[in-house]
Design a protein around this motif. Structure first.
Motif, short mmCIF file in Angstrom:
data_model
loop_
_atom_site.label_atom_id
_atom_site.label_comp_id
_atom_site.label_asym_id
_atom_site.label_seq_id
_atom_site.Cartn_x
_atom_site.Cartn_y
_atom_site.Cartn_z
N UNK A 37 0.83 -1.21 0.00
CA UNK A 37 0.00 0.00 0.00
C UNK A 37 0.86 1.26 0.00
N UNK A 38 1.97 1.20 0.74
CA UNK A 38 2.88 2.35 0.79
C UNK A 38 3.46 2.61 -0.60
N UNK A 39 3.83 1.53 -1.30
CA UNK A 39 4.38 1.66 -2.65
C UNK A 39 3.32 2.25 -3.58
N UNK A 40 2.08 1.79 -3.40
CA UNK A 40 0.97 2.29 -4.22
C UNK A 40 0.77 3.79 -3.99
N UNK A 41 0.83 4.18 -2.71
CA UNK A 41 0.65 5.60 -2.36
C UNK A 41 1.80 6.45 -2.94
N UNK A 42 3.01 5.93 -2.86
CA UNK A 42 4.16 6.65 -3.41
C UNK A 42 3.98 6.90 -4.90
N UNK A 43 3.47 5.87 -5.60
CA UNK A 43 3.24 5.97 -7.04
C UNK A 43 2.18 7.03 -7.34
N UNK A 138 -8.20 6.69 -0.26
CA UNK A 138 -8.57 5.27 -0.11
C UNK A 138 -7.37 4.45 0.34
N UNK A 139 -6.22 4.69 -0.31
CA UNK A 139 -5.01 3.93 0.05
C UNK A 139 -4.57 4.27 1.47
N UNK A 140 -4.67 5.56 1.83
CA UNK A 140 -4.32 5.98 3.20
C UNK A 140 -5.16 5.24 4.23
N UNK A 141 -6.46 5.10 3.92
CA UNK A 141 -7.34 4.39 4.84
C UNK A 141 -6.89 2.94 4.99
N UNK A 142 -6.50 2.34 3.85
CA UNK A 142 -5.99 0.96 3.88
C UNK A 142 -4.72 0.86 4.71
N UNK A 143 -3.86 1.88 4.58
CA UNK A 143 -2.61 1.89 5.34
C UNK A 143 -2.92 1.96 6.84
N UNK A 144 -3.85 2.81 7.19
CA UNK A 144 -4.24 2.93 8.61
C UNK A 144 -4.73 1.61 9.17
N UNK A 145 -5.54 0.91 8.36
CA UNK A 145 -6.10 -0.37 8.78
C UNK A 145 -4.99 -1.41 8.92
N UNK A 146 -4.11 -1.45 7.92
CA UNK A 146 -3.01 -2.43 7.95
C UNK A 146 -2.06 -2.14 9.11
N UNK A 147 -1.83 -0.86 9.40
CA UNK A 147 -0.95 -0.50 10.53
C UNK A 147 -1.54 -0.99 11.85
N UNK A 148 -2.86 -0.80 11.97
CA UNK A 148 -3.52 -1.24 13.21
C UNK A 148 -3.45 -2.76 13.34
N UNK A 149 -3.68 -3.45 12.23
CA UNK A 149 -3.62 -4.91 12.23
C UNK A 149 -2.22 -5.39 12.59
N UNK A 150 -1.23 -4.74 11.98
CA UNK A 150 0.16 -5.12 12.23
C UNK A 150 0.52 -4.90 13.71
N UNK A 151 0.13 -3.73 14.23
CA UNK A 151 0.45 -3.41 15.63
C UNK A 151 -0.20 -4.43 16.57
#
Ligand code: ZN
Length: 238
Positions: A37-43, A138-151
């Motif tokens: 997702x981070x790569x997608x956001x960078x793009x 949308x991607x930011x929201x996904x990043x937030x969700x993935x960060x929470x899951x990872x944590x």
């Protein structure tokens, strides 16, 4: 089996568990997802920056034309002031000013068309920028969700690691330091089977048969004495 060796075997089991937990921690699915997702956001940011640069260029040209229009309008105001201010008495002079006004208006109209051209150029660029912004959101929201899951997943594993580490240090305290040091050296080479149990007439980890004399020596040795298998080098307890 001697109690300290039983503890050593437990330490080995716990070390294997710790290694597995470290592997699981590095392979948490949300971690991979987050990187994607981070790569997608960078793009998206990169593409957006390109369009933004185009959009800024359009805005600069538009501003230049608008400034020119403003200058022309100021000129018109000045001439109109002269024309209707009562200072002009000759019809000829008045006509000259009227002609000048007409000429300025024609020029102004041309420049205003150019302003409109730039506005038309800006429109699809603004639409693209909006699209990029909404995609990024949308991607930011996904990043937030993935960060929470990872944590969350990391915390769960870390809690387990803490418990296993505590258990390990309690058990390691019951193992003589030289034995523990020998185990830790062997672990670098043999991993989860650094210390093995003598089974029948074989070292359990040995790829080859243990020499009979070696088995005999191991069997006759005092219960608290550890051996190294001469075939494979693993530590052997009985
Ligand atoms: Zn062996």
């Amino acid at each position: 089996m001697h109690a300290s060796f039983e503890q050593l075997l437990e330490v080995q089991t716990l070390d294997t568990t710790l290694a597995q937990l470290a592997h699981t921690r590095s392979e948490i699915p949300a971690r991979r997802q987050l990187a994607d997702l981070q790569a997608e956001l960078d793009e998206i940011d990169k593409q957006k920056a390109n369009v933004q640069a185009e959009r800024d260029a359009v805005a600069r040209v538009q501003k230049r034309h608008e400034d020119e229009v403003a200058t022309l309008e100021a000129k018109l105001d000045k001439i109109n002031g002269d024309l209707y201010g009562g200072s002009i008495t000759s019809p000829k002079e008045a006509q000259t000013l009227q002609e000048e006004i007409a000429s300025i208006r024609r020029h102004q109209s041309t420049i205003e068309d150019k302003v409109i051209e730039q506005m038309e150029l800006a429109e699809p660029l603004d639409a693209q920028l909006d699209e990029f912004s909404s995609k990024a959101e949308t991607v930011q929201a996904g990043i937030g969700k993935a960060e929470a899951e990872l944590a969350h997943a990391e915390t769960e594993i870390d809690t387990e690691v803490d418990a296993v580490t505590t258990d390990r240090s309690v058990r390691a305290a019951d193992v003589p330091p030289d034995v523990l040091a020998a185990y830790e050296r062997a672990r670098n080479e043999f991993g989860s089977s650094a210390v093995v149990v003598l089974e029948g007439s074989n070292c359990k980890g040995c790829p080859l048969a243990m020499p009979a004399m070696e088995v005999d020596r191991a069997k006759k040795a005092p219960a608290d004495q550890m051996h190294s298998c001469e075939e494979c080098g693993r530590l052997v307890v009985k």
